[in-house]
Design an enzyme around this catalytic site. Structure first.
Site, PDB file in Angstrom:
ATOM      1  N   ARG A 152     -22.550  -5.963  10.558  1.00 35.75           N
ATOM      2  CA  ARG A 152     -22.042  -4.891  10.699  1.00 35.75           C
ATOM      3  C   ARG A 152     -21.382  -4.925  12.259  1.00 35.75           C
ATOM      4  O   ARG A 152     -21.856  -5.289  13.135  1.00 35.75           O
ATOM      5  CB  ARG A 152     -22.813  -3.513  10.491  1.00 35.75           C
ATOM      6  CG  ARG A 152     -23.424  -3.629   9.207  1.00 35.75           C
ATOM      7  CD  ARG A 152     -24.291  -2.347   9.205  1.00 35.75           C
ATOM      8  NE  ARG A 152     -24.910  -2.446   7.862  1.00 35.75           N
ATOM      9  CZ  ARG A 152     -26.138  -2.838   7.398  1.00 35.75           C
ATOM     10  NH1 ARG A 152     -26.852  -3.301   8.334  1.00 35.75           N
ATOM     11  NH2 ARG A 152     -26.701  -2.655   6.152  1.00 35.75           N
ATOM     12  N   LYS A 175     -29.800  -1.162  10.301  1.00 41.17           N
ATOM     13  CA  LYS A 175     -29.872   0.151  10.064  1.00 41.17           C
ATOM     14  C   LYS A 175     -31.659   0.494  10.266  1.00 41.17           C
ATOM     15  O   LYS A 175     -32.356  -0.443   9.936  1.00 41.17           O
ATOM     16  CB  LYS A 175     -29.459   0.720   8.688  1.00 41.17           C
ATOM     17  CG  LYS A 175     -27.899   0.551   8.845  1.00 41.17           C
ATOM     18  CD  LYS A 175     -27.294   1.221   7.157  1.00 41.17           C
ATOM     19  CE  LYS A 175     -25.874   1.247   7.464  1.00 41.17           C
ATOM     20  NZ  LYS A 175     -25.406   1.838   6.026  1.00 41.17           N
ATOM     21  N   HIS A 243     -14.890  -3.800   9.132  1.00 39.86           N
ATOM     22  CA  HIS A 243     -16.008  -3.916   7.956  1.00 39.86           C
ATOM     23  C   HIS A 243     -15.571  -4.705   6.788  1.00 39.86           C
ATOM     24  O   HIS A 243     -16.330  -5.371   5.893  1.00 39.86           O
ATOM     25  CB  HIS A 243     -16.346  -2.621   7.320  1.00 39.86           C
ATOM     26  CG  HIS A 243     -17.640  -2.321   6.863  1.00 39.86           C
ATOM     27  ND1 HIS A 243     -18.702  -2.713   7.776  1.00 39.86           N
ATOM     28  CD2 HIS A 243     -18.116  -2.273   5.586  1.00 39.86           C
ATOM     29  CE1 HIS A 243     -19.979  -2.565   6.955  1.00 39.86           C
ATOM     30  NE2 HIS A 243     -19.439  -2.065   5.666  1.00 39.86           N
ATOM     31  N   ARG A 246     -17.028  -8.246   6.748  1.00 36.41           N
ATOM     32  CA  ARG A 246     -18.372  -8.473   6.276  1.00 36.41           C
ATOM     33  C   ARG A 246     -18.507  -8.511   4.628  1.00 36.41           C
ATOM     34  O   ARG A 246     -19.302  -9.184   4.172  1.00 36.41           O
ATOM     35  CB  ARG A 246     -19.289  -7.174   6.889  1.00 36.41           C
ATOM     36  CG  ARG A 246     -20.522  -6.931   6.073  1.00 36.41           C
ATOM     37  CD  ARG A 246     -21.458  -5.913   6.722  1.00 36.41           C
ATOM     38  NE  ARG A 246     -22.357  -5.122   6.101  1.00 36.41           N
ATOM     39  CZ  ARG A 246     -23.632  -5.623   6.213  1.00 36.41           C
ATOM     40  NH1 ARG A 246     -24.016  -6.698   6.849  1.00 36.41           N
ATOM     41  NH2 ARG A 246     -24.487  -4.954   5.395  1.00 36.41           N
ATOM     42  N   HIS A 269     -29.649  -5.183   3.570  1.00 32.72           N
ATOM     43  CA  HIS A 269     -29.498  -4.068   2.482  1.00 32.72           C
ATOM     44  C   HIS A 269     -31.095  -3.827   2.344  1.00 32.72           C
ATOM     45  O   HIS A 269     -31.750  -4.560   2.017  1.00 32.72           O
ATOM     46  CB  HIS A 269     -28.962  -4.482   1.288  1.00 32.72           C
ATOM     47  CG  HIS A 269     -27.483  -4.513   1.331  1.00 32.72           C
ATOM     48  ND1 HIS A 269     -26.527  -5.047   0.767  1.00 32.72           N
ATOM     49  CD2 HIS A 269     -26.744  -3.707   2.289  1.00 32.72           C
ATOM     50  CE1 HIS A 269     -25.081  -4.942   0.878  1.00 32.72           C
ATOM     51  NE2 HIS A 269     -25.323  -4.283   1.962  1.00 32.72           N
ATOM     52  N   TYR A 278     -21.310  -6.509  -4.989  1.00 33.06           N
ATOM     53  CA  TYR A 278     -20.607  -7.618  -4.882  1.00 33.06           C
ATOM     54  C   TYR A 278     -20.311  -8.341  -6.182  1.00 33.06           C
ATOM     55  O   TYR A 278     -19.189  -9.261  -6.100  1.00 33.06           O
ATOM     56  CB  TYR A 278     -21.149  -8.391  -3.855  1.00 33.06           C
ATOM     57  CG  TYR A 278     -20.952  -7.499  -2.304  1.00 33.06           C
ATOM     58  CD1 TYR A 278     -19.541  -7.488  -1.779  1.00 33.06           C
ATOM     59  CD2 TYR A 278     -22.005  -7.021  -1.900  1.00 33.06           C
ATOM     60  CE1 TYR A 278     -19.608  -6.894  -0.517  1.00 33.06           C
ATOM     61  CE2 TYR A 278     -21.714  -6.411  -0.443  1.00 33.06           C
ATOM     62  CZ  TYR A 278     -20.682  -5.997   0.076  1.00 33.06           C
ATOM     63  OH  TYR A 278     -20.481  -5.745   1.334  1.00 33.06           O
TER      64      TYR A 278
END
Length: 297
Positions: A152, A175, A243, A246, A269, A278
């Site tokens: 990211r 994150k 983004h 990515r 994730h 995806y």
């Protein structure tokens, strides 16, 4: 300033207890501030923890109506409602009764990757049009990190000189302050090393790896602005964003046989469901190829 104590407690909880990202904290706190300001105007009285416990469906519906009038769409309204629920649950404690209100249906769009040629052309254009050679080397390295390692943009900006000297893998903080190891392609490693050699500012373990023109941390907004200019010069679509690089990393790996669990680890994730989207992108791409290539399509 509406009810700063409530807002400060919420900010502290998000940042320290829940370890949310800076972006998430800013967004959730802004939502709480909007809700409190709305309620003070709506009821004509200061908002307290007790008054928040008495909020009902009509209050929430009125708040969302005002936000709709501000021009937000379904997805933003759904996120706003989610943030409001979290704020009310936190302020109310274990006995909190958050009004039930069905949020707007927010259709989840598929990630929109770009082709490998477009990704490389984008990075090259930005590097070649930079006003200084070292800035061109910096932007080239950043964009290769996004496309070649799936970072990211905030993760790339969060790297410090502690990442040097580079190895075959890079430790990334994502994150909720979760860390992961991502492999570095030789081309990506070389791009970062070339930037470090040209950067006019000393690299220390504590300071940002990617620097702005005056030596401070590089702002993600500058990279977004550079991408916006390059896609205009190259005639690329509006979906070409930092983004999207990515997304391209993930889609292209999946198309080459990567399994979902490995891809989940590479992307950082928390949930496999975030990675599974995806598979839909790859299927959509195959259908596009079929329609464009099959004589009977």
């Amino acid at each position: 300033m509406p009810s700063p104590d409530l807002i400060d407690r919420w900010r502290h909880h998000l940042a320290l207890d829940r370890r949310r990202s800076t972006h998430t904290v800013r967004a959730y706190v802004a939502t709480a501030e909007r809700l409190v300001a709305f309620l003070e105007g709506h009821h004509g009285a200061a908002v307290t923890a007790s008054s928040l416990a008495r909020i009902d469906q009509a209050d929430l519906r009125a708040f969302l109506t005002v936000r709709r009038m501000d021009g937000i769409g379904n997805l933003s309204a759904a996120r706003e409602l989610s943030a409001v629920r979290g704020f009310l649950r936190f302020i109310g404690g274990e006995d909190a009764r958050v009004p039930l209100l069905k949020g707007p249906r927010a259709k989840r769009g598929l990630p929109r990757p770009i082709s490998p040629d477009e990704a490389v052309a984008l990075a090259q254009d930005i590097a070649e049009t930079a006003r200084l050679p070292w800035i061109g080397a910096r932007d080239w390295a950043v964009l290769l990190l996004l496309y070649g390692a799936g970072l990211r943009i905030g993760e790339a900006m969060g790297l410090t000189g502690a990442a040097l000297p580079l190895a075959e893998t890079l430790r990334v903080t994502g994150k909720r302050n979760k860390t992961r190891q991502v492999p570095l392609l030789p081309q990506v490693r070389q791009a970062i090393e070339a930037y470090v050699e040209q950067c006019p500012f000393p690299m220390t373990r504590e300071e940002a790896l990617f620097r702005g023109a005056r030596g401070g941390p590089l702002s993600p907004a500058l990279i977004r602005r550079a991408v916006q200019g390059a896609r205009g010069r190259l005639g690329l679509s509006d979906r070409t964003t930092p983004h999207a690089l990515r997304h391209s990393f993930a889609t292209h790996l999946l198309g080459r046989g990567a399994d979902l669990r490995s891809l989940q680890e590479l992307l950082g994730h928390a949930s496999l469901s975030s990675t599974q989207v995806y598979t839909q992108v790859d299927a959509a791409h195959l259908m596009d190829v079929y329609r464009n290539a099959h004589p009977r399509a």
